[in-house]
Design an enzyme around this catalytic site. Structure first.
Site, PDB file in Angstrom:
ATOM      1  N   ARG A  78       7.290  99.731  27.692  1.00  0.00           N
ATOM      2  CA  ARG A  78       8.121 100.441  26.181  1.00  0.00           C
ATOM      3  C   ARG A  78       6.763 101.329  25.998  1.00  0.00           C
ATOM      4  NH1 ARG A  78       9.372  95.525  26.363  1.00  0.00           N
ATOM      5  NH2 ARG A  78       7.399  94.459  25.095  1.00  0.00           N
ATOM      6  N   TYR A  82       7.445 105.066  24.775  1.00  0.00           N
ATOM      7  CA  TYR A  82       6.630 105.613  22.718  1.00  0.00           C
ATOM      8  C   TYR A  82       6.355 106.548  23.233  1.00  0.00           C
ATOM      9  CZ  TYR A  82       8.072 100.526  21.419  1.00  0.00           C
ATOM     10  OH  TYR A  82       9.121  99.150  21.501  1.00  0.00           O
ATOM     11  N   TYR A 104      14.051 102.732  12.492  1.00  0.00           N
ATOM     12  CA  TYR A 104      14.481 101.461  11.812  1.00  0.00           C
ATOM     13  C   TYR A 104      13.835 100.877  10.098  1.00  0.00           C
ATOM     14  CZ  TYR A 104      19.174  99.380  13.115  1.00  0.00           C
ATOM     15  OH  TYR A 104      20.170  98.936  12.569  1.00  0.00           O
TER      16      TYR A 104
END
Length: 280
Positions: A78, A82, A104
């Protein structure tokens, strides 16, 4: 056409980036300032995992670009994703565009890319800033119903708590993030194994009794939803299904311990000021 001496080309538009939070509940938590950044941007990047949220953003801006496709299957970290997010946003900033990136909750809480893209932009001389949003921690305080200022509150990422010699204060609330992926140091998985949760529980039971309450919390993301709150014994966490989106809270295990020495010194200071030793 040639330029006369002492003249220069007019500078092009300077790019910028604003990282904003859309809050946790769709349509309910967006601040007027965050909405303004979305509506006035040249391009909007969406780092939200819900397609409904992306559709909602498209009602505010015609050019909304999802960052979700950069996630990979298998062993893609991940963190690699990013970094790709940062680069694709900076391409637009360097091209002179006003960029808005929507995340979010709060864009600065458990979100690596917003901090990194702001750092990169500023380092290259571009205006960059962050606008806060309502985070899952804010919802947690309201939904579970405790004041972090009453006894104190400590927040730790679960794997970090395992990896480092981190002091835990049993007199305060303990909030553990990402228990559902504890032990995933490669950042390639989306679920953990019970053995890793057992390692976490073993570390915690050096401070808390095994029967101590553990609150498993997930906030609502749609107005029609309610928060999910489960209460189990700390020792039962390894046998409990916990998603990456859920947060684990341990209430205080002991009352606050007074400090007679500090209290005496404060009383002495108050006496010098002509005030009573114990304020109402």
């Amino acid at each position: 056409m040639t330029l006369e001496a002492g003249t220069s080309h007019a500078p092009g538009p300077q790019g910028s980036i604003a990282c904003v939070g859309c809050g946790m509940v769709l349509g309910s938590h967006l601040t007027p300032l965050a909405r303004s950044h979305i509506e006035q941007a040249d391009v909007v990047f969406a780092a939200v995992s819900d397609g409904v949220v992306e559709l909602w953003l498209q009602r505010m801006h015609p050019d909304v670009r999802s960052l979700q496709p950069y996630y990979g299957e298998g062993d893609k970290s991940r963190l690699t994703t990013y970094r790709e997010w940062v680069e694709v946003m900076m391409v637009e900033v360097r091209a002179g565009r006003q960029v808005c990136a929507v995340f979010y909750g709060h864009p600065g809480i458990f979100a690596w890319s917003p901090h990194e893209v702001i750092r990169t932009a500023r380092e290259e001389g571009y205006p960059a800033w962050m606008e806060p949003g309502i985070s899952s921690a804010d919802c947690l305080y309201a939904d579970v119903g405790f004041d972090p200022g009453r006894t104190g509150c400590q927040h730790y990422e679960a794997s970090q708590l395992l990896m480092y010699d981190t002091p835990v204060n049993p007199q305060a609330y303990l909030v553990l993030w990402q228990v559902g992926i504890v032990g995933d140091l490669a950042m390639t998985g989306y679920a953990t194994r019970p053995e890793y949760v057992k390692l976490l529980v073993d570390a915690l039971t050096r401070t808390y009794p095994p029967e101590h309450e553990a609150i498993i919390y997930r906030g609502a993301t749609l107005p029609i939803h309610k928060p999910r709150i489960r209460r189990v014994k700390l020792a039962d966490l390894p046998m409990t299904d916990i998603t990456p989106e859920e947060t684990v809270v341990l209430p205080p295990a002991s009352p606050l311990c007074s400090s007679p020495a500090s209290t005496a010194r404060m009383d002495a200071l108050r006496a010098l000021q002509g005030q009573p030793a114990h304020a109402p």
